[in-house]
Design a protein around this motif. Structure first.
Motif, PDB file in Angstrom:
ATOM      1  N   ALA A  51      10.744 -16.210  -3.178  1.00 47.39           N
ATOM      2  CA  ALA A  51       9.630 -16.002  -3.679  1.00 47.39           C
ATOM      3  C   ALA A  51       8.533 -15.933  -2.789  1.00 47.39           C
ATOM      4  O   ALA A  51       8.815 -15.833  -1.528  1.00 47.39           O
ATOM      5  CB  ALA A  51       9.109 -17.180  -4.531  1.00 47.39           C
ATOM      6  N   VAL A  52       7.371 -15.129  -2.875  1.00 48.62           N
ATOM      7  CA  VAL A  52       6.231 -15.029  -2.045  1.00 48.62           C
ATOM      8  C   VAL A  52       5.060 -15.776  -2.195  1.00 48.62           C
ATOM      9  O   VAL A  52       4.533 -15.829  -3.366  1.00 48.62           O
ATOM     10  CB  VAL A  52       6.127 -13.746  -1.987  1.00 48.62           C
ATOM     11  N   LEU A  53       4.523 -16.655  -1.421  1.00 49.83           N
ATOM     12  CA  LEU A  53       3.378 -17.565  -1.606  1.00 49.83           C
ATOM     13  C   LEU A  53       2.249 -16.685  -0.896  1.00 49.83           C
ATOM     14  O   LEU A  53       2.462 -16.008   0.249  1.00 49.83           O
ATOM     15  CB  LEU A  53       3.508 -18.679  -0.700  1.00 49.83           C
ATOM     16  N   ASP A  99      -2.531  -5.929   3.846  1.00 47.77           N
ATOM     17  CA  ASP A  99      -1.329  -5.553   4.687  1.00 47.77           C
ATOM     18  C   ASP A  99      -0.349  -6.664   4.972  1.00 47.77           C
ATOM     19  O   ASP A  99      -0.253  -6.854   6.162  1.00 47.77           O
ATOM     20  CB  ASP A  99      -1.980  -5.004   6.050  1.00 47.77           C
ATOM     21  N   GLY A 100       0.094  -7.418   4.014  1.00 41.63           N
ATOM     22  CA  GLY A 100       0.931  -8.418   4.280  1.00 41.63           C
ATOM     23  C   GLY A 100       0.370  -9.796   4.949  1.00 41.63           C
ATOM     24  O   GLY A 100       0.992 -11.034   4.991  1.00 41.63           O
ATOM     25  N   LYS A 101      -0.992  -9.684   5.106  1.00 42.08           N
ATOM     26  CA  LYS A 101      -1.956 -10.988   5.800  1.00 42.08           C
ATOM     27  C   LYS A 101      -1.842 -11.929   4.440  1.00 42.08           C
ATOM     28  O   LYS A 101      -2.137 -11.579   3.325  1.00 42.08           O
ATOM     29  CB  LYS A 101      -3.051 -10.660   6.313  1.00 42.08           C
ATOM     30  N   GLY A 102      -1.830 -13.160   4.979  1.00 43.18           N
ATOM     31  CA  GLY A 102      -2.055 -14.195   3.889  1.00 43.18           C
ATOM     32  C   GLY A 102      -0.841 -14.196   2.846  1.00 43.18           C
ATOM     33  O   GLY A 102      -0.864 -14.695   1.577  1.00 43.18           O
ATOM     34  N   GLN A 103       0.608 -14.054   3.599  1.00 43.47           N
ATOM     35  CA  GLN A 103       1.714 -14.022   2.578  1.00 43.47           C
ATOM     36  C   GLN A 103       2.836 -14.827   3.332  1.00 43.47           C
ATOM     37  O   GLN A 103       2.910 -14.507   4.455  1.00 43.47           O
ATOM     38  CB  GLN A 103       2.201 -12.624   2.273  1.00 43.47           C
ATOM     39  N   VAL A 104       3.718 -15.623   2.648  1.00 40.85           N
ATOM     40  CA  VAL A 104       4.740 -16.150   3.411  1.00 40.85           C
ATOM     41  C   VAL A 104       6.026 -16.032   2.408  1.00 40.85           C
ATOM     42  O   VAL A 104       5.750 -16.384   1.189  1.00 40.85           O
ATOM     43  CB  VAL A 104       4.363 -17.849   3.921  1.00 40.85           C
TER      44      VAL A 104
HETATM   45  P1  AMP Z   1       1.048  -6.585  -0.777  1.00 35.08           P
HETATM   46  O1  AMP Z   1      -0.081  -6.995   0.066  1.00 35.08           O
HETATM   47  O2  AMP Z   1       0.911  -7.691  -1.952  1.00 35.08           O
HETATM   48  O3  AMP Z   1       1.049  -5.448  -1.085  1.00 35.08           O
HETATM   49  O4  AMP Z   1       2.201  -6.724   0.102  1.00 35.08           O
HETATM   50  C1  AMP Z   1       2.652  -6.158   1.088  1.00 35.08           C
HETATM   51  C2  AMP Z   1       4.165  -5.477   1.077  1.00 35.08           C
HETATM   52  O5  AMP Z   1       5.106  -6.989   0.925  1.00 35.08           O
HETATM   53  C3  AMP Z   1       4.515  -5.021  -0.206  1.00 35.08           C
HETATM   54  O6  AMP Z   1       4.243  -3.538  -0.267  1.00 35.08           O
HETATM   55  C4  AMP Z   1       5.894  -5.274  -0.364  1.00 35.08           C
HETATM   56  O7  AMP Z   1       6.727  -4.591   0.632  1.00 35.08           O
HETATM   57  C5  AMP Z   1       6.064  -6.678   0.155  1.00 35.08           C
HETATM   58  N1  AMP Z   1       6.159  -7.789  -0.934  1.00 35.08           N
HETATM   59  C6  AMP Z   1       4.803  -8.272  -1.311  1.00 35.08           C
HETATM   60  N2  AMP Z   1       5.038  -9.123  -2.619  1.00 35.08           N
HETATM   61  C7  AMP Z   1       6.336  -9.079  -2.910  1.00 35.08           C
HETATM   62  C8  AMP Z   1       7.169  -9.214  -3.715  1.00 35.08           C
HETATM   63  N3  AMP Z   1       7.082 -10.346  -4.773  1.00 35.08           N
HETATM   64  N4  AMP Z   1       8.681  -9.149  -3.836  1.00 35.08           N
HETATM   65  C9  AMP Z   1       9.124  -8.002  -2.761  1.00 35.08           C
HETATM   66  N5  AMP Z   1       8.285  -7.670  -1.885  1.00 35.08           N
HETATM   67  C10 AMP Z   1       7.349  -8.033  -1.703  1.00 35.08           C
END
Ligand code: AMP
Length: 373
Positions: free
Chosen positions: A138-140, A148-153
Protein backbone atom coordinates in the motif's frame (compact mmCIF):
# COMPACT_ATOMS: atom_id res chain seq x y z
CA UNK A 1 -10.79 43.31 -29.33
CA UNK A 2 -8.87 45.13 -26.65
CA UNK A 3 -6.23 43.50 -24.49
CA UNK A 4 -7.51 40.93 -21.99
CA UNK A 5 -5.93 40.96 -18.55
CA UNK A 6 -5.50 37.61 -16.82
CA UNK A 7 -4.17 37.25 -13.30
CA UNK A 8 -2.35 34.05 -12.38
CA UNK A 9 -1.56 32.90 -8.83
CA UNK A 10 1.82 31.19 -8.93
CA UNK A 11 4.61 32.03 -11.35
CA UNK A 12 6.45 28.80 -12.21
CA UNK A 13 6.92 27.11 -15.55
CA UNK A 14 3.20 26.56 -16.02
CA UNK A 15 2.67 30.29 -15.61
CA UNK A 16 5.50 30.98 -18.00
CA UNK A 17 3.91 28.82 -20.69
CA UNK A 18 0.53 30.47 -20.04
CA UNK A 19 2.11 33.90 -20.49
CA UNK A 20 3.76 32.82 -23.74
CA UNK A 21 0.46 31.41 -25.05
CA UNK A 22 -1.24 34.70 -24.16
CA UNK A 23 0.94 36.96 -26.31
CA UNK A 24 -0.46 36.10 -29.76
CA UNK A 25 -4.01 36.26 -28.41
CA UNK A 26 -3.60 39.72 -26.94
CA UNK A 27 -3.89 38.29 -23.43
CA UNK A 28 -1.58 39.91 -20.89
CA UNK A 29 -0.82 37.88 -17.78
CA UNK A 30 -0.03 39.32 -14.36
CA UNK A 31 1.40 36.99 -11.74
CA UNK A 32 1.37 36.92 -7.97
CA UNK A 33 4.06 34.90 -6.23
CA UNK A 34 5.34 35.00 -2.65
CA UNK A 35 9.07 34.58 -3.40
CA UNK A 36 11.65 36.01 -5.82
CA UNK A 37 13.29 34.32 -8.83
CA UNK A 38 10.10 33.10 -10.52
CA UNK A 39 10.37 31.62 -14.06
CA UNK A 40 7.82 34.17 -15.38
CA UNK A 41 9.95 37.15 -14.28
CA UNK A 42 11.51 37.96 -17.68
CA UNK A 43 8.19 37.58 -19.49
CA UNK A 44 5.34 39.23 -17.68
CA UNK A 45 4.22 41.55 -14.90
CA UNK A 46 5.11 39.89 -11.61
CA UNK A 47 3.95 41.04 -8.18
CA UNK A 48 5.73 39.71 -5.14
CA UNK A 49 3.40 39.16 -2.20
CA UNK A 50 1.62 36.64 -0.05
CA UNK A 51 -1.53 35.02 -1.47
CA UNK A 52 -3.12 35.72 1.89
CA UNK A 53 -2.27 39.41 2.10
CA UNK A 54 -5.47 41.40 1.29
CA UNK A 55 -3.41 44.38 0.13
CA UNK A 56 -1.39 42.18 -2.27
CA UNK A 57 -4.65 40.67 -3.58
CA UNK A 58 -6.04 44.19 -4.14
CA UNK A 59 -3.00 45.21 -6.19
CA UNK A 60 -3.07 41.92 -8.07
CA UNK A 61 -6.81 42.02 -8.89
CA UNK A 62 -6.90 45.69 -9.98
CA UNK A 63 -8.12 45.85 -13.59
CA UNK A 64 -8.12 42.07 -14.20
CA UNK A 65 -10.74 40.52 -16.48
CA UNK A 66 -10.33 37.12 -14.84
CA UNK A 67 -7.94 35.30 -12.52
CA UNK A 68 -6.72 31.72 -12.44
CA UNK A 69 -3.99 29.69 -10.70
CA UNK A 70 -1.09 27.59 -11.88
CA UNK A 71 -0.08 26.45 -8.41
CA UNK A 72 -2.26 23.94 -6.64
CA UNK A 73 -1.34 24.77 -3.07
CA UNK A 74 -2.75 28.29 -3.07
CA UNK A 75 -4.72 28.49 0.21
CA UNK A 76 -8.42 27.99 -0.62
CA UNK A 77 -9.30 31.02 1.54
CA UNK A 78 -7.02 33.22 -0.57
CA UNK A 79 -8.80 32.10 -3.73
CA UNK A 80 -12.16 32.88 -2.12
CA UNK A 81 -10.90 36.32 -1.13
CA UNK A 82 -9.74 36.85 -4.71
CA UNK A 83 -13.14 35.73 -6.03
CA UNK A 84 -14.67 38.71 -4.18
CA UNK A 85 -12.45 41.00 -6.26
CA UNK A 86 -12.68 39.50 -9.77
CA UNK A 87 -13.97 36.37 -11.56
CA UNK A 88 -11.83 33.30 -10.70
CA UNK A 89 -11.80 30.32 -13.05
CA UNK A 90 -11.80 27.46 -12.30
CA UNK A 91 -13.60 28.28 -9.07
CA UNK A 92 -12.41 27.78 -5.47
CA UNK A 93 -14.30 24.48 -5.08
CA UNK A 94 -12.18 22.79 -7.79
CA UNK A 95 -9.01 23.92 -6.03
CA UNK A 96 -10.27 22.75 -2.66
CA UNK A 97 -11.26 19.25 -3.82
CA UNK A 98 -7.91 18.79 -5.55
CA UNK A 99 -5.95 19.88 -2.47
CA UNK A 100 -7.00 17.05 -0.21
CA UNK A 101 -6.38 13.51 -1.44
CA UNK A 102 -9.07 12.11 0.86
CA UNK A 103 -11.76 14.60 -0.24
CA UNK A 104 -10.71 14.02 -3.82
CA UNK A 105 -11.10 10.24 -3.57
CA UNK A 106 -14.50 10.60 -1.85
CA UNK A 107 -15.56 13.05 -4.57
CA UNK A 108 -14.54 10.58 -7.32
CA UNK A 109 -16.45 7.82 -5.57
CA UNK A 110 -19.59 9.96 -5.33
CA UNK A 111 -19.36 10.51 -9.08
CA UNK A 112 -19.10 6.74 -9.68
CA UNK A 113 -15.45 6.98 -10.71
CA UNK A 114 -13.54 3.90 -9.45
CA UNK A 115 -10.53 4.52 -7.19
CA UNK A 116 -8.02 2.22 -5.44
CA UNK A 117 -9.32 1.14 -2.01
CA UNK A 118 -8.30 3.65 0.66
CA UNK A 119 -8.72 4.58 4.31
CA UNK A 120 -8.11 7.81 6.20
CA UNK A 121 -5.32 7.54 8.79
CA UNK A 122 -5.30 9.94 11.74
CA UNK A 123 -3.12 8.13 14.29
CA UNK A 124 -0.79 5.15 14.71
CA UNK A 125 -3.62 2.75 15.63
CA UNK A 126 -5.53 4.05 12.62
CA UNK A 127 -2.62 3.02 10.42
CA UNK A 128 -2.82 -0.57 11.73
CA UNK A 129 -6.57 -0.61 11.08
CA UNK A 130 -6.10 0.82 7.59
CA UNK A 131 -3.51 -1.85 6.76
CA UNK A 132 -5.97 -4.54 7.92
CA UNK A 133 -8.63 -3.10 5.64
CA UNK A 134 -6.61 -2.07 2.56
CA UNK A 135 -3.92 -4.80 2.70
CA UNK A 136 -0.29 -4.66 1.60
CA UNK A 137 1.45 -3.47 -0.46
CA UNK A 138 0.00 0.00 0.00
CA UNK A 139 1.03 3.63 -0.24
CA UNK A 140 0.83 5.96 2.74
CA UNK A 141 0.26 9.51 1.52
CA UNK A 142 -0.19 12.88 3.16
CA UNK A 143 -3.69 14.21 2.51
CA UNK A 144 -2.40 17.67 1.70
CA UNK A 145 0.63 19.35 0.11
CA UNK A 146 1.97 16.23 -1.59
CA UNK A 147 3.07 16.37 -5.21
CA UNK A 148 5.51 14.62 -7.52
CA UNK A 149 5.70 11.64 -5.13
CA UNK A 150 6.58 13.86 -2.14
CA UNK A 151 4.82 12.93 1.10
CA UNK A 152 4.46 9.28 0.05
CA UNK A 153 5.88 6.05 1.40
CA UNK A 154 5.32 2.58 -0.01
CA UNK A 155 4.54 -0.11 2.58
CA UNK A 156 5.48 -3.60 1.44
CA UNK A 157 5.77 -5.51 4.71
CA UNK A 158 4.14 -5.03 8.09
CA UNK A 159 7.63 -4.14 9.38
CA UNK A 160 7.62 -1.03 7.13
CA UNK A 161 4.89 0.60 9.22
CA UNK A 162 7.13 1.94 11.95
CA UNK A 163 9.50 3.78 9.64
CA UNK A 164 6.64 5.07 7.47
CA UNK A 165 4.93 6.42 10.58
CA UNK A 166 8.14 8.10 11.70
CA UNK A 167 8.39 9.84 8.34
CA UNK A 168 4.81 10.93 7.83
CA UNK A 169 3.01 10.49 11.18
CA UNK A 170 1.36 13.46 12.86
CA UNK A 171 -0.16 14.77 9.63
CA UNK A 172 -3.54 13.91 8.10
CA UNK A 173 -2.83 10.77 6.07
CA UNK A 174 -4.40 8.35 3.67
CA UNK A 175 -3.52 4.72 3.09
CA UNK A 176 -4.15 3.58 -0.44
CA UNK A 177 -3.87 0.10 -1.96
CA UNK A 178 -0.86 -0.29 -4.22
CA UNK A 179 -2.19 -0.70 -7.75
CA UNK A 180 -0.25 -3.21 -9.89
CA UNK A 181 -1.10 -1.11 -12.91
CA UNK A 182 -0.46 -2.09 -16.49
CA UNK A 183 0.30 1.55 -17.20
CA UNK A 184 -0.63 5.09 -16.22
CA UNK A 185 -2.82 7.30 -18.38
CA UNK A 186 -3.93 10.90 -18.22
CA UNK A 187 -6.85 12.65 -19.81
CA UNK A 188 -6.75 16.40 -20.24
CA UNK A 189 -10.04 18.17 -20.73
CA UNK A 190 -11.05 21.74 -21.44
CA UNK A 191 -14.42 23.22 -20.50
CA UNK A 192 -15.54 26.62 -21.68
CA UNK A 193 -17.62 29.28 -20.00
CA UNK A 194 -20.83 28.01 -21.62
CA UNK A 195 -20.21 24.43 -20.53
CA UNK A 196 -18.75 23.21 -23.82
CA UNK A 197 -16.22 20.41 -23.38
CA UNK A 198 -13.34 19.09 -25.41
CA UNK A 199 -10.67 16.49 -24.72
CA UNK A 200 -7.11 15.92 -25.82
CA UNK A 201 -6.22 12.35 -26.81
CA UNK A 202 -5.56 10.22 -23.72
CA UNK A 203 -1.81 10.01 -23.05
CA UNK A 204 0.38 7.36 -21.51
CA UNK A 205 2.48 8.72 -18.66
CA UNK A 206 5.58 7.18 -17.10
CA UNK A 207 6.83 8.22 -13.67
CA UNK A 208 9.87 7.42 -11.66
CA UNK A 209 10.52 8.54 -8.13
CA UNK A 210 6.89 9.80 -8.25
CA UNK A 211 7.83 12.39 -10.91
CA UNK A 212 6.53 12.37 -14.47
CA UNK A 213 9.39 11.48 -16.81
CA UNK A 214 7.68 10.89 -20.11
CA UNK A 215 4.30 11.21 -21.77
CA UNK A 216 3.36 9.63 -25.07
CA UNK A 217 0.50 11.07 -27.07
CA UNK A 218 -1.76 9.55 -28.14
CA UNK A 219 -1.33 6.60 -25.71
CA UNK A 220 -0.17 3.65 -27.85
CA UNK A 221 -2.62 0.81 -28.57
CA UNK A 222 -5.37 2.29 -26.43
CA UNK A 223 -8.71 0.52 -26.60
CA UNK A 224 -11.29 3.13 -27.76
CA UNK A 225 -13.61 2.00 -24.94
CA UNK A 226 -10.94 2.83 -22.34
CA UNK A 227 -10.38 6.19 -23.97
CA UNK A 228 -14.13 6.91 -23.95
CA UNK A 229 -14.35 5.88 -20.28
CA UNK A 230 -11.45 8.20 -19.35
CA UNK A 231 -13.21 11.08 -21.07
CA UNK A 232 -16.49 10.20 -19.41
CA UNK A 233 -14.83 10.29 -15.96
CA UNK A 234 -13.26 13.66 -16.71
CA UNK A 235 -16.58 14.93 -18.00
CA UNK A 236 -18.35 13.95 -14.75
CA UNK A 237 -15.80 15.98 -12.79
CA UNK A 238 -16.12 18.97 -15.10
CA UNK A 239 -19.91 18.94 -14.80
CA UNK A 240 -19.97 18.46 -11.02
CA UNK A 241 -17.65 21.41 -10.47
CA UNK A 242 -19.19 23.62 -13.19
CA UNK A 243 -15.57 23.80 -14.22
CA UNK A 244 -13.97 26.35 -16.53
CA UNK A 245 -10.47 25.81 -17.88
CA UNK A 246 -8.10 22.87 -18.31
CA UNK A 247 -8.44 19.88 -15.98
CA UNK A 248 -6.10 16.89 -15.81
CA UNK A 249 -7.21 13.49 -14.55
CA UNK A 250 -4.53 10.88 -13.83
CA UNK A 251 -5.54 7.25 -14.09
CA UNK A 252 -4.21 3.74 -13.56
CA UNK A 253 -5.01 1.18 -16.24
CA UNK A 254 -5.07 -2.11 -14.35
CA UNK A 255 -6.67 -5.56 -14.31
CA UNK A 256 -9.46 -4.00 -12.27
CA UNK A 257 -10.09 -1.55 -15.11
CA UNK A 258 -9.52 2.17 -15.06
CA UNK A 259 -8.94 3.68 -11.60
CA UNK A 260 -8.61 7.39 -10.87
CA UNK A 261 -5.42 8.43 -9.09
CA UNK A 262 -5.75 12.18 -8.84
CA UNK A 263 -6.90 15.31 -10.61
CA UNK A 264 -5.21 18.64 -11.14
CA UNK A 265 -7.43 21.70 -11.63
CA UNK A 266 -4.91 23.46 -13.86
CA UNK A 267 -2.69 23.07 -16.88
CA UNK A 268 -0.63 19.94 -16.42
CA UNK A 269 2.77 18.47 -17.20
CA UNK A 270 1.24 15.46 -18.97
CA UNK A 271 -0.09 17.82 -21.68
CA UNK A 272 3.05 19.87 -22.40
CA UNK A 273 3.28 17.94 -25.66
CA UNK A 274 0.23 19.90 -26.87
CA UNK A 275 2.51 22.92 -27.51
CA UNK A 276 3.71 21.27 -30.72
CA UNK A 277 1.62 18.12 -30.86
CA UNK A 278 -1.93 19.50 -30.91
CA UNK A 279 -3.82 22.06 -32.97
CA UNK A 280 -4.25 24.22 -29.86
CA UNK A 281 -2.04 23.91 -26.80
CA UNK A 282 -3.44 23.31 -23.33
CA UNK A 283 -2.10 26.74 -22.33
CA UNK A 284 -3.96 28.52 -25.10
CA UNK A 285 -7.13 26.55 -24.41
CA UNK A 286 -6.96 27.36 -20.72
CA UNK A 287 -6.76 31.08 -21.55
CA UNK A 288 -9.51 30.78 -24.14
CA UNK A 289 -11.76 28.98 -21.64
CA UNK A 290 -11.31 31.36 -18.71
CA UNK A 291 -11.67 34.42 -20.98
CA UNK A 292 -14.96 33.11 -22.37
CA UNK A 293 -13.51 32.65 -25.86
CA UNK A 294 -14.29 29.68 -28.15
CA UNK A 295 -12.14 26.63 -27.40
CA UNK A 296 -9.59 25.56 -30.00
CA UNK A 297 -9.28 22.13 -31.62
CA UNK A 298 -7.63 19.51 -29.41
CA UNK A 299 -6.78 17.27 -32.37
CA UNK A 300 -3.27 15.83 -32.29
CA UNK A 301 -0.82 16.78 -35.01
CA UNK A 302 0.99 13.47 -35.53
CA UNK A 303 2.46 11.67 -32.52
CA UNK A 304 4.45 13.16 -29.67
CA UNK A 305 6.73 12.01 -26.91
CA UNK A 306 7.50 14.50 -24.14
CA UNK A 307 10.50 14.04 -21.88
CA UNK A 308 10.98 16.06 -18.70
CA UNK A 309 14.37 17.51 -17.87
CA UNK A 310 14.84 16.82 -14.17
CA UNK A 311 17.76 17.96 -12.04
CA UNK A 312 20.26 18.48 -14.86
CA UNK A 313 20.18 19.92 -18.37
CA UNK A 314 21.45 18.24 -21.52
CA UNK A 315 23.56 19.98 -24.14
CA UNK A 316 21.21 22.24 -26.11
CA UNK A 317 22.93 21.79 -29.48
CA UNK A 318 22.88 18.00 -29.22
CA UNK A 319 19.17 18.01 -28.37
CA UNK A 320 18.34 20.33 -31.24
CA UNK A 321 20.32 18.15 -33.64
CA UNK A 322 17.65 15.45 -33.23
CA UNK A 323 14.97 15.97 -35.90
CA UNK A 324 11.55 16.88 -34.51
CA UNK A 325 12.93 17.76 -31.04
CA UNK A 326 11.51 20.91 -29.41
CA UNK A 327 13.30 22.21 -26.35
CA UNK A 328 11.62 24.23 -23.59
CA UNK A 329 13.78 25.57 -20.76
CA UNK A 330 12.10 27.14 -17.75
CA UNK A 331 14.95 29.41 -16.65
CA UNK A 332 15.39 27.61 -13.31
CA UNK A 333 18.61 26.86 -11.44
CA UNK A 334 19.50 23.14 -11.67
CA UNK A 335 18.82 21.22 -8.44
CA UNK A 336 18.26 17.46 -7.90
CA UNK A 337 14.65 16.45 -8.55
CA UNK A 338 13.72 19.85 -9.99
CA UNK A 339 11.81 20.16 -13.27
CA UNK A 340 14.04 22.41 -15.38
CA UNK A 341 12.47 22.01 -18.78
CA UNK A 342 11.07 19.50 -21.23
CA UNK A 343 11.63 18.26 -24.75
CA UNK A 344 8.83 17.22 -27.07
CA UNK A 345 9.65 15.06 -30.04
CA UNK A 346 6.97 15.13 -32.70
CA UNK A 347 6.72 12.97 -35.81
CA UNK A 348 4.05 11.82 -38.24
CA UNK A 349 4.35 8.18 -37.15
CA UNK A 350 4.35 6.85 -33.57
CA UNK A 351 7.31 4.54 -34.27
CA UNK A 352 9.38 7.45 -35.59
CA UNK A 353 8.49 9.63 -32.57
CA UNK A 354 9.57 6.79 -30.26
CA UNK A 355 12.82 6.25 -32.11
CA UNK A 356 13.69 9.97 -32.02
CA UNK A 357 12.72 10.18 -28.33
CA UNK A 358 15.18 7.37 -27.61
CA UNK A 359 17.89 9.44 -29.25
CA UNK A 360 17.01 12.39 -27.04
CA UNK A 361 16.79 10.18 -23.97
CA UNK A 362 20.35 8.97 -24.53
CA UNK A 363 21.41 12.60 -23.93
CA UNK A 364 19.67 12.80 -20.53
CA UNK A 365 20.83 11.67 -17.08
CA UNK A 366 19.08 8.44 -15.98
CA UNK A 367 16.37 9.03 -13.33
CA UNK A 368 16.65 7.92 -9.69
CA UNK A 369 14.22 5.18 -8.70
CA UNK A 370 11.57 4.91 -5.95
CA UNK A 371 8.74 7.06 -4.59
CA UNK A 372 10.20 9.88 -2.51
CA UNK A 373 9.28 10.93 1.04
P1 AMP B 1 0.70 10.86 -6.98
O1 AMP B 1 1.48 12.04 -6.47
O2 AMP B 1 -0.32 10.36 -6.04
O3 AMP B 1 0.16 11.10 -8.37
O4 AMP B 1 1.77 9.70 -7.15
C1 AMP B 1 2.88 9.82 -8.00
C2 AMP B 1 3.14 8.50 -8.68
O5 AMP B 1 3.38 7.46 -7.71
C3 AMP B 1 1.98 7.98 -9.50
O6 AMP B 1 1.93 8.58 -10.77
C4 AMP B 1 2.31 6.49 -9.55
O7 AMP B 1 3.35 6.22 -10.46
C5 AMP B 1 2.81 6.23 -8.16
N1 AMP B 1 1.68 5.85 -7.29
C6 AMP B 1 0.96 6.67 -6.48
N2 AMP B 1 -0.04 6.00 -5.87
C7 AMP B 1 0.03 4.72 -6.29
C8 AMP B 1 -0.72 3.54 -6.02
N3 AMP B 1 -1.77 3.53 -5.18
N4 AMP B 1 -0.36 2.41 -6.66
C9 AMP B 1 0.69 2.37 -7.51
N5 AMP B 1 1.45 3.46 -7.80
C10 AMP B 1 1.13 4.63 -7.20
Amino acid sequence: MSMLRVGVLGAGQLGRMLALAGYPLGVACRFLEPGPGAPVAPLAELLEGSFEDPEALDRFAAGLDVATFEFENVPAGALQALAERCPVRPGPRALEVGQDRLDEKCFFRELGIPVPSFEAVDDRAGLERAVDSVGLPAVLKTRRLGYDGKGQVVLREITDLEQAWRRLGGRGLLLEAWVPFHRELAVIAARGLRGEETFYPVVETEHSGGILRRSTAPAPDLDPDISALARDYASRILGALDYVGILALELFQSREGLLANEMAPRVHNSAHWTLEGAETSQFENHLRAICGLPLGSTSPVGCSVMLNLIGTLPDTARVLAVPGAHLHLYGKEPRPGRKLGHITVRADEASRARELAERVEALLEPPDAGIGG
